[in-house]
Design a protein around this motif. Sequence first.
Motif, short mmCIF file in Angstrom:
data_model
loop_
_atom_site.label_atom_id
_atom_site.label_comp_id
_atom_site.label_asym_id
_atom_site.label_seq_id
_atom_site.Cartn_x
_atom_site.Cartn_y
_atom_site.Cartn_z
N ARG A 1 0.84 -1.19 0.00
CA ARG A 1 0.00 0.00 0.00
C ARG A 1 0.88 1.24 0.00
O ARG A 1 1.93 1.27 0.65
N SER A 2 0.45 2.27 -0.70
CA SER A 2 1.28 3.47 -0.83
C SER A 2 0.45 4.73 -0.83
O SER A 2 -0.75 4.72 -1.12
N LEU A 3 1.13 5.82 -0.47
CA LEU A 3 0.57 7.17 -0.48
C LEU A 3 1.58 8.08 -1.14
O LEU A 3 2.79 7.95 -0.91
N VAL A 4 1.10 9.02 -1.94
CA VAL A 4 1.95 10.04 -2.53
C VAL A 4 1.49 11.40 -1.98
O VAL A 4 0.29 11.65 -1.87
N VAL A 5 2.45 12.23 -1.62
CA VAL A 5 2.14 13.56 -1.11
C VAL A 5 2.80 14.61 -2.01
O VAL A 5 4.01 14.53 -2.27
N GLY A 6 2.02 15.56 -2.48
CA GLY A 6 2.55 16.63 -3.32
C GLY A 6 2.23 17.99 -2.74
O GLY A 6 1.50 18.11 -1.76
N ALA A 7 2.79 19.01 -3.37
CA ALA A 7 2.54 20.39 -2.96
C ALA A 7 2.51 21.27 -4.20
O ALA A 7 3.35 21.10 -5.10
N ALA B 1 -2.53 4.94 -6.15
CA ALA B 1 -2.41 5.36 -4.75
C ALA B 1 -3.12 6.69 -4.55
O ALA B 1 -3.22 7.50 -5.47
N PRO B 2 -3.58 6.96 -3.33
CA PRO B 2 -4.13 8.29 -3.05
C PRO B 2 -3.04 9.35 -3.13
O PRO B 2 -1.87 9.08 -2.85
N LEU B 3 -3.46 10.55 -3.51
CA LEU B 3 -2.55 11.70 -3.58
C LEU B 3 -2.99 12.70 -2.53
O LEU B 3 -4.07 13.29 -2.63
N GLY B 4 -2.15 12.90 -1.51
CA GLY B 4 -2.42 13.90 -0.50
C GLY B 4 -1.71 15.19 -0.86
O GLY B 4 -0.55 15.16 -1.27
N MET B 5 -2.40 16.31 -0.74
CA MET B 5 -1.80 17.59 -1.07
C MET B 5 -1.63 18.43 0.20
O MET B 5 -2.51 18.46 1.06
N VAL B 6 -0.49 19.09 0.29
CA VAL B 6 -0.22 20.01 1.39
C VAL B 6 -0.06 21.41 0.81
O VAL B 6 -0.01 21.60 -0.40
#
Length: 267
Positions: A208-214, A234-239
């Motif tokens: 399982r994986s998560l990607v975080v971008g900005a 994978a879900p993409l979380g944004m900050v």
Amino acid sequence: MTTLLLHGLGADRRQPIDLLSSPVRASCGDDELIIAPDVRAHGGFLEVGTPADFEIDRLAAEIAATVRDQVTDATGGAPDASNPLTVIGISMGSALALRLILDDLLPIERAVFIRPAFDDRSLPDNLRAFPVIGQLLIDAGPAGAEEFRERSVFQRVASESPAGAKGLLSQFTAPDAARRAMRLVEIPRNRAFHDDAELAGLEARGIRSLVVGAPRDPVHPTAIAEHWAGALSAPLGMVSPRDEGQAHQNMMLGQVVARWLHRARQI
């Protein structure tokens, strides 16, 4: 359980420890073993070596050897299928985390890729500033920062993100930066993966994986984070952007990672 934290290019192990130790412990418990090694020519890893030593598979193999030793020392047993790892990588650390998985160097069941900057191209446009910085450090040492400010590769970043430009300039004042300049010249030439099929293979293996971008981060473009997330399914979380405040971005990052780790541990 064990969580492996991997830092970005030009940083050291303190970067992910400062950013991620609290979120990891909040979601995984105070007994979570956290390992954060220094990559070659970073932090306490003083040896520089040759250009070939900065090939991504070699760097990943060095990290894996360090992790196996540290897990064995801490738990009395090497990491295996009964003691899998979570890996969280920042920028360059994301590429190294992916390589650990693709080369089956460690038993990893969860991965978080934060602001990935590498993809299936050698020296993509977003990383072209780093070899320029490296060569200026070789030629002029930290004083090369003044010449770098005049280069178009710096000015393009500065026009989009003052915080991103400040991050590039910090490479000139990093500890022992001139002696370690080879890392900036060679590492950006690596590909994180060869094609999307490699990324798609993680889900098929049950990882399982998560990607975080900005947004508005020219060194870590949102398009690369979107590419990773899409190919990984994978879900993409944004900050928030760094230019809206590093502290606020760090807070959001901790929240995104902690929530995902908590959910992933429940599955």
